[in-house]
Design a protein around this motif. Structure first.
Motif, PDB file in Angstrom:
ATOM      1  N   GLU A   1       3.702   0.738  16.597  1.00 48.13           N
ATOM      2  CA  GLU A   1       2.290   0.948  16.892  1.00 48.13           C
ATOM      3  C   GLU A   1       1.538   1.191  15.586  1.00 48.13           C
ATOM      4  OE1 GLU A   1      -0.509   3.855  19.654  1.00 48.13           O
ATOM      5  OE2 GLU A   1       1.656   4.147  19.533  1.00 48.13           O
ATOM      6  N   PRO A   2       0.407   0.498  15.391  1.00 43.98           N
ATOM      7  CA  PRO A   2      -0.354   0.708  14.149  1.00 43.98           C
ATOM      8  C   PRO A   2      -0.835   2.153  14.040  1.00 43.98           C
ATOM      9  CG  PRO A   2      -1.639  -0.536  15.757  1.00 43.98           C
ATOM     10  CD  PRO A   2      -0.255  -0.435  16.302  1.00 43.98           C
ATOM     11  N   GLN A   3      -0.820   2.655  12.822  1.00 44.90           N
ATOM     12  CA  GLN A   3      -1.212   4.034  12.574  1.00 44.90           C
ATOM     13  C   GLN A   3      -2.671   4.098  12.130  1.00 44.90           C
ATOM     14  OE1 GLN A   3       0.841   6.596  13.133  1.00 44.90           O
ATOM     15  NE2 GLN A   3       2.470   5.161  13.755  1.00 44.90           N
ATOM     16  N   GLY A   4      -3.339   5.181  12.566  1.00 48.38           N
ATOM     17  CA  GLY A   4      -4.698   5.429  12.100  1.00 48.38           C
ATOM     18  C   GLY A   4      -5.741   4.660  12.888  1.00 48.38           C
ATOM     19  N   GLU A   5      -6.954   5.131  12.856  1.00 45.70           N
ATOM     20  CA  GLU A   5      -8.076   4.507  13.543  1.00 45.70           C
ATOM     21  C   GLU A   5      -8.802   3.608  12.554  1.00 45.70           C
ATOM     22  OE1 GLU A   5      -8.787   4.919  16.646  1.00 45.70           O
ATOM     23  OE2 GLU A   5     -10.713   3.935  16.844  1.00 45.70           O
ATOM     24  N   ASP A   6      -8.878   2.301  12.855  1.00 43.47           N
ATOM     25  CA  ASP A   6      -9.605   1.374  12.005  1.00 43.47           C
ATOM     26  C   ASP A   6     -10.394   0.424  12.892  1.00 43.47           C
ATOM     27  OD1 ASP A   6      -7.663  -0.213  13.072  1.00 43.47           O
ATOM     28  OD2 ASP A   6      -6.535  -0.454  11.213  1.00 43.47           O
ATOM     29  N   LYS A   7     -11.044  -0.540  12.278  1.00 46.67           N
ATOM     30  CA  LYS A   7     -11.870  -1.475  13.040  1.00 46.67           C
ATOM     31  C   LYS A   7     -11.033  -2.298  14.016  1.00 46.67           C
ATOM     32  CE  LYS A   7     -15.490  -2.006   9.536  1.00 46.67           C
ATOM     33  NZ  LYS A   7     -16.222  -2.965   8.666  1.00 46.67           N
ATOM     34  N   LYS A   8      -9.841  -2.695  13.563  1.00 48.88           N
ATOM     35  CA  LYS A   8      -8.987  -3.512  14.429  1.00 48.88           C
ATOM     36  C   LYS A   8      -8.529  -2.721  15.645  1.00 48.88           C
ATOM     37  CE  LYS A   8      -5.399  -6.987  14.002  1.00 48.88           C
ATOM     38  NZ  LYS A   8      -4.440  -7.660  13.091  1.00 48.88           N
ATOM     39  N   THR A   9      -8.222  -1.425  15.408  1.00 46.26           N
ATOM     40  CA  THR A   9      -7.806  -0.580  16.527  1.00 46.26           C
ATOM     41  C   THR A   9      -8.957  -0.379  17.502  1.00 46.26           C
ATOM     42  OG1 THR A   9      -6.250   0.579  15.089  1.00 46.26           O
ATOM     43  CG2 THR A   9      -6.837   1.653  17.155  1.00 46.26           C
ATOM     44  N   LYS A  10     -10.166  -0.215  16.953  1.00 44.53           N
ATOM     45  CA  LYS A  10     -11.337  -0.068  17.815  1.00 44.53           C
ATOM     46  C   LYS A  10     -11.573  -1.338  18.624  1.00 44.53           C
ATOM     47  CE  LYS A  10     -16.228   1.207  17.706  1.00 44.53           C
ATOM     48  NZ  LYS A  10     -16.632   0.101  18.589  1.00 44.53           N
ATOM     49  N   LYS A  11     -11.420  -2.482  17.952  1.00 37.48           N
ATOM     50  CA  LYS A  11     -11.595  -3.745  18.664  1.00 37.48           C
ATOM     51  C   LYS A  11     -10.531  -3.900  19.749  1.00 37.48           C
ATOM     52  CE  LYS A  11     -13.206  -7.805  19.589  1.00 37.48           C
ATOM     53  NZ  LYS A  11     -14.470  -7.941  20.353  1.00 37.48           N
ATOM     54  N   LEU A  12      -9.310  -3.444  19.435  1.00 41.61           N
ATOM     55  CA  LEU A  12      -8.231  -3.503  20.433  1.00 41.61           C
ATOM     56  C   LEU A  12      -8.590  -2.668  21.659  1.00 41.61           C
ATOM     57  CD1 LEU A  12      -5.377  -4.315  21.295  1.00 41.61           C
ATOM     58  CD2 LEU A  12      -4.504  -2.369  19.994  1.00 41.61           C
ATOM     59  N   LYS A  13      -9.155  -1.484  21.412  1.00 40.75           N
ATOM     60  CA  LYS A  13      -9.572  -0.637  22.531  1.00 40.75           C
ATOM     61  C   LYS A  13     -10.654  -1.321  23.361  1.00 40.75           C
ATOM     62  CE  LYS A  13      -8.524   3.905  20.549  1.00 40.75           C
ATOM     63  NZ  LYS A  13      -9.099   5.207  20.133  1.00 40.75           N
ATOM     64  N   ASP A  14     -11.604  -1.973  22.657  1.00 45.34           N
ATOM     65  CA  ASP A  14     -12.679  -2.661  23.378  1.00 45.34           C
ATOM     66  C   ASP A  14     -12.119  -3.776  24.271  1.00 45.34           C
ATOM     67  OD1 ASP A  14     -14.502  -1.018  22.172  1.00 45.34           O
ATOM     68  OD2 ASP A  14     -14.988  -2.443  20.555  1.00 45.34           O
ATOM     69  N   VAL A  15     -11.155  -4.520  23.716  1.00 44.21           N
ATOM     70  CA  VAL A  15     -10.556  -5.613  24.499  1.00 44.21           C
ATOM     71  C   VAL A  15      -9.806  -5.052  25.701  1.00 44.21           C
ATOM     72  CG1 VAL A  15      -8.852  -7.475  24.453  1.00 44.21           C
ATOM     73  CG2 VAL A  15     -10.420  -7.183  22.537  1.00 44.21           C
ATOM     74  N   LEU A  16      -9.065  -3.969  25.465  1.00 46.09           N
ATOM     75  CA  LEU A  16      -8.285  -3.378  26.552  1.00 46.09           C
ATOM     76  C   LEU A  16      -9.177  -2.758  27.616  1.00 46.09           C
ATOM     77  CD1 LEU A  16      -5.381  -1.704  24.531  1.00 46.09           C
ATOM     78  CD2 LEU A  16      -5.321  -3.841  25.814  1.00 46.09           C
ATOM     79  N   CYS A  17     -10.365  -2.321  27.220  1.00 43.63           N
ATOM     80  CA  CYS A  17     -11.301  -1.741  28.187  1.00 43.63           C
ATOM     81  C   CYS A  17     -12.035  -2.809  28.989  1.00 43.63           C
ATOM     82  CB  CYS A  17     -12.316  -0.851  27.463  1.00 43.63           C
ATOM     83  SG  CYS A  17     -11.588   0.668  26.815  1.00 43.63           S
ATOM     84  N   GLY A  18     -11.808  -4.087  28.648  1.00 39.28           N
ATOM     85  CA  GLY A  18     -12.419  -5.171  29.419  1.00 39.28           C
ATOM     86  C   GLY A  18     -13.824  -5.498  28.976  1.00 39.28           C
TER      87      GLY A  18
END
Length: 270
Positions: A143-160
């Protein structure tokens, strides 16, 4: 000597001859009477025998009639008993019919319950397999460590977050997804949601779907760490990732990510 003449004028010898003839006739008549009497006695004896035989036969017939009357009475009693038994059997049959109907309805309920239990067991089995498969994937993916733009984008995608997409109908392939903005290489596009299956399980499920055209088939096979996996998205959950169509010149590719301990497949722009 003078000839002696009888008072009737006939000679005595002629009269004697006549008497002899008469005696002979009387004797013959007597013999005939004796023979007739003997014959008559025989006939009387025969009639007597016939009478005795008739009397014996009449007695036998009376005995037979008496036996037949007794048999008729016995048959009448048996018939009445059979009628009672028939009535009892009819009532028993009605009771058995009611019991059979009750058992039939109970069997239908049991079949329905069994079907529901089988469906629940199948759902639990799929969920268990998916959980197990996700754990296996998690063991091979960091699992990627730390909060970055890619992680935020991943959350957005997962949230639909589907505001940048729309559904369109294509003539040959049916429904598909069209983007409303340009994506750069490595941009995260859409999540492909579904039950996670091993390769063999996925192929068996795919064959089941192909055997029934009314079901359709939305399955994604992908490789990770040398193993082939499958995501079954046939059940429509409203997500857009399952509507991405295959293309010889694809503009995105699936990648596996781990977010907050759960595995997920995201299509990434190429």
């Amino acid at each position: 000597m003078d000839r002696c003449v009888s008072p009737g004028g006939a000679p005595g010898s002629e009269k004697l001859e006549m008497l002899k003839e008469q005696c002979k006739e009387i004797s013959e008549m007597y013999e005939d009477l004796l023979r007739g009497n003997t014959k008559l006695r025989r006939e009387i004896q025969s009639l007597t025998d016939l009478k005795d035989n008739a009397k014996s036969e009449m007695l036998e017939l009376e005995e037979v009639c008496r036996l037949k009357v007794n048999e008729a009475h016995a048959l009448d009693k048996d018939l009445k008993m059979l009628q009672k038994e028939e009535c009892s059997l009819s009532q028993h049959l009605e009771g058995l019919t009611g019991t059979l109907l009750h058992l039939f309805h109970y069997k239908e309920h049991m079949i329905q319950w069994q079907s529901e239990i089988s469906q629940e067991a199948s759902s639990l089995l799929h969920a268990t397999k998916a959980t197990s498969n996700e754990k296996m994937l998690q063991q091979t993916t960091k699992e990627p460590q730390g909060e970055d733009k890619k992680t935020k984008k991943l959350k957005d995608v997962l949230c639909g977050d589907n505001c940048n997409f729309k559904i369109s109908d294509f003539q040959e392939k049916g429904r598909g997804v069209v983007t409303l903005k340009l994506f750069k290489k490595e941009d995260l596009i859409l999540q492909y949601k579904g039950n996670l299956l091993k390769y063999r399980e996925g192929k068996e499920t795919e064959e089941t779907y192909f055997s029934d055209e009314s079901i359709g088939c939305y399955m994604l096979f992908f490789k990770h760490k040398g193993a082939t996996w499958c995501l079954d998205a046939t059940v429509d959950d409203g997500s857009l990732g399952r509507l991405l169509n295959h293309s010889l010149k694809g503009n995105c590719t699936p990648k596996l990510f781990i977010h907050e301990g759960e595995s997920c497949v995201i299509f990434v722009a190429v």
